[in-house]
Design a protein around this motif. Structure first.
Motif, PDB file in Angstrom:
ATOM      1  N   MET A   1     -12.390  19.764  -5.458  1.00 11.57           N
ATOM      2  CA  MET A   1     -11.623  20.096  -4.201  1.00 11.57           C
ATOM      3  C   MET A   1     -12.174  19.131  -3.151  1.00 11.57           C
ATOM      4  N   LEU A   2     -13.463  18.915  -3.068  1.00 11.01           N
ATOM      5  CA  LEU A   2     -14.038  17.834  -2.136  1.00 11.01           C
ATOM      6  C   LEU A   2     -13.336  16.516  -2.177  1.00 11.01           C
ATOM      7  N   LYS A   3     -13.024  16.097  -3.471  1.00 18.36           N
ATOM      8  CA  LYS A   3     -12.403  14.698  -3.664  1.00 18.36           C
ATOM      9  C   LYS A   3     -10.960  14.722  -3.206  1.00 18.36           C
ATOM     10  N   ILE A   4     -10.389  16.051  -3.392  1.00 12.40           N
ATOM     11  CA  ILE A   4      -8.887  15.899  -2.938  1.00 12.40           C
ATOM     12  C   ILE A   4      -8.966  16.059  -1.407  1.00 12.40           C
ATOM     13  N   LEU A   5      -9.902  16.821  -0.767  1.00  8.69           N
ATOM     14  CA  LEU A   5      -9.929  16.869   0.804  1.00  8.69           C
ATOM     15  C   LEU A   5     -10.256  15.471   1.189  1.00  8.69           C
ATOM     16  N   ALA A   6     -11.048  14.598   0.749  1.00  7.05           N
ATOM     17  CA  ALA A   6     -11.349  13.376   1.162  1.00  7.05           C
ATOM     18  C   ALA A   6     -10.106  12.582   0.920  1.00  7.05           C
ATOM     19  N   ALA A   7      -9.559  12.685  -0.176  1.00  8.03           N
ATOM     20  CA  ALA A   7      -8.140  11.783  -0.348  1.00  8.03           C
ATOM     21  C   ALA A   7      -7.072  12.072   0.532  1.00  8.03           C
ATOM     22  N   ILE A   8      -7.069  13.417   1.177  1.00  8.66           N
ATOM     23  CA  ILE A   8      -6.095  13.938   2.152  1.00  8.66           C
ATOM     24  C   ILE A   8      -6.253  13.240   3.308  1.00  8.66           C
ATOM     25  N   SER A   9      -7.714  13.128   3.593  1.00  9.88           N
ATOM     26  CA  SER A   9      -8.071  12.369   5.008  1.00  9.88           C
ATOM     27  C   SER A   9      -7.903  11.156   4.833  1.00  9.88           C
ATOM     28  N   VAL A  10      -8.000  10.411   3.765  1.00 13.03           N
ATOM     29  CA  VAL A  10      -7.648   8.978   3.639  1.00 13.03           C
ATOM     30  C   VAL A  10      -6.300   8.642   3.820  1.00 13.03           C
ATOM     31  N   LEU A  11      -5.379   9.518   3.296  1.00  9.00           N
ATOM     32  CA  LEU A  11      -3.881   9.407   3.687  1.00  9.00           C
ATOM     33  C   LEU A  11      -3.663   9.710   4.899  1.00  9.00           C
ATOM     34  N   GLY A  12      -4.426  10.692   5.705  1.00  7.04           N
ATOM     35  CA  GLY A  12      -4.197  10.865   7.015  1.00  7.04           C
ATOM     36  C   GLY A  12      -4.601   9.613   7.949  1.00  7.04           C
ATOM     37  N   HIS A  13      -5.638   8.914   7.462  1.00  7.45           N
ATOM     38  CA  HIS A  13      -6.016   7.527   8.073  1.00  7.45           C
ATOM     39  C   HIS A  13      -4.755   6.579   7.699  1.00  7.45           C
ATOM     40  N   PHE A  14      -4.480   6.363   6.529  1.00  8.28           N
ATOM     41  CA  PHE A  14      -3.211   5.548   6.565  1.00  8.28           C
ATOM     42  C   PHE A  14      -1.825   5.793   7.248  1.00  8.28           C
TER      43      PHE A  14
ATOM     44  N   MET B   1       0.754  -1.173  -0.066  1.00 10.81           N
ATOM     45  CA  MET B   1      -0.042  -0.055  -0.086  1.00 10.81           C
ATOM     46  C   MET B   1       0.685   1.248  -0.063  1.00 10.81           C
ATOM     47  N   PRO B   2       1.810   1.383   0.643  1.00 11.98           N
ATOM     48  CA  PRO B   2       2.588   2.457   0.494  1.00 11.98           C
ATOM     49  C   PRO B   2       2.952   3.137  -0.956  1.00 11.98           C
ATOM     50  N   TRP B   3       3.346   2.160  -1.531  1.00 15.04           N
ATOM     51  CA  TRP B   3       3.703   2.161  -3.127  1.00 15.04           C
ATOM     52  C   TRP B   3       2.643   2.412  -4.014  1.00 15.04           C
ATOM     53  N   VAL B   4       1.456   1.831  -3.524  1.00 13.23           N
ATOM     54  CA  VAL B   4       0.160   2.005  -4.296  1.00 13.23           C
ATOM     55  C   VAL B   4      -0.372   3.651  -3.830  1.00 13.23           C
ATOM     56  N   LEU B   5      -0.264   4.035  -2.661  1.00 13.38           N
ATOM     57  CA  LEU B   5      -0.410   5.507  -2.515  1.00 13.38           C
ATOM     58  C   LEU B   5       0.412   6.319  -2.710  1.00 13.38           C
ATOM     59  N   LEU B   6       1.881   6.020  -3.283  1.00 11.34           N
ATOM     60  CA  LEU B   6       2.591   6.941  -3.792  1.00 11.34           C
ATOM     61  C   LEU B   6       2.308   7.095  -5.241  1.00 11.34           C
ATOM     62  N   VAL B   7       2.106   6.262  -5.812  1.00 13.98           N
ATOM     63  CA  VAL B   7       1.356   6.117  -7.351  1.00 13.98           C
ATOM     64  C   VAL B   7      -0.017   6.855  -7.515  1.00 13.98           C
ATOM     65  N   LEU B   8      -0.727   6.350  -6.443  1.00 16.14           N
ATOM     66  CA  LEU B   8      -1.956   7.238  -6.701  1.00 16.14           C
ATOM     67  C   LEU B   8      -1.918   8.579  -6.385  1.00 16.14           C
ATOM     68  N   PHE B   9      -1.524   9.173  -5.359  1.00 14.98           N
ATOM     69  CA  PHE B   9      -1.197  10.439  -5.174  1.00 14.98           C
ATOM     70  C   PHE B   9      -0.323  11.324  -6.004  1.00 14.98           C
ATOM     71  N   GLY B  10       0.772  10.597  -6.120  1.00 15.57           N
ATOM     72  CA  GLY B  10       1.842  11.156  -7.251  1.00 15.57           C
ATOM     73  C   GLY B  10       1.074  11.437  -8.583  1.00 15.57           C
TER      74      GLY B  10
ATOM     75  N   CYS C   1     -15.973   4.535   3.610  1.00 14.88           N
ATOM     76  CA  CYS C   1     -16.863   5.364   3.503  1.00 14.88           C
ATOM     77  C   CYS C   1     -16.205   6.691   2.579  1.00 14.88           C
ATOM     78  N   HIS C   2     -15.029   6.877   2.983  1.00 17.30           N
ATOM     79  CA  HIS C   2     -14.146   7.859   2.031  1.00 17.30           C
ATOM     80  C   HIS C   2     -14.092   7.359   0.691  1.00 17.30           C
ATOM     81  N   MET C   3     -13.734   6.241   0.405  1.00 21.59           N
ATOM     82  CA  MET C   3     -13.589   5.754  -1.027  1.00 21.59           C
ATOM     83  C   MET C   3     -14.800   5.719  -1.570  1.00 21.59           C
ATOM     84  N   VAL C   4     -15.973   5.493  -0.968  1.00 24.17           N
ATOM     85  CA  VAL C   4     -17.434   5.517  -1.827  1.00 24.17           C
ATOM     86  C   VAL C   4     -17.517   6.986  -2.321  1.00 24.17           C
ATOM     87  N   LEU C   5     -17.277   7.707  -1.229  1.00 32.28           N
ATOM     88  CA  LEU C   5     -17.523   9.247  -1.351  1.00 32.28           C
ATOM     89  C   LEU C   5     -16.457   9.828  -2.595  1.00 32.28           C
TER      90      LEU C   5
END
Length: 147
Positions: free
Chosen positions: A91-104, A55-64, A130-134
């Motif tokens: 903007m809401l999508k990016i904020l939700a994604a940042i929240s997911v990153l915080g969870h991770f 997952m760290p590599w997946v998130l690196l690719v996802l966010f990168g 729930c974040h992913m569905v959003l």
């Protein structure tokens, strides 16, 4: 030419991440009721170990790739995100994604320090689910919802 590459990488990384979260929330929770506790513990440890490797590599690719797409195409929209429905949803999508990153990051820290408890795992998985569905709804809505 870079944008299609970033988009493809972003989509594949999202598939892996979302698929893993869905598997853990929708399948593992149900499987727990059908397996002996010791077996389930081994299954969960195996899944968690593999997820912590990948997952760290997946998130690196996802966010990168996401940052790359924003830089190439969406910075003007995000300069005034409330000026359009697309910008607001992005903007809401990016904020939700940042929240997911915080969870991770929180989960990784709790695992690393040995403070991860079953209730934290359940809360984090449910919240990320729930974040992913959003995020998926926002991603589709960006192109189909207007106001």
């Amino acid at each position: 030419m870079l944008y299609p590459l970033f988009l493809t990488l972003h989509l594949f990384a999202a598939l892996i991440f979302i698929g893993t979260v869905f598997f853990e929330v929708l399948f593992l929770e149900n499987i727990r009721k059908r397996l002996p506790a010791k077996v389930m513990l081994l299954v969960e440890e195996g899944v968690a170990h593999r997820a912590r490797q990948v997952m760290p590599w997946v998130l690196l690719v996802l966010f990168g790739a996401g940052v790359g797409m924003v830089g190439l195409r969406y910075l003007p929209v995000l300069a005034a995100p409330l000026a359009s429905s697309f910008g607001t949803l992005l903007m809401l999508k990016i904020l939700a994604a940042i929240s997911v990153l915080g969870h991770f990051a929180t989960a990784m820290l709790l695992f690393k320090t040995g403070r991860m408890k079953a209730r934290y795992v359940h809360f984090i998985h449910t919240s990320v689910f729930c974040h992913m569905v959003l995020i998926v709804l926002l991603a589709k809505g960006m192109f189909y919802l207007t106001w």
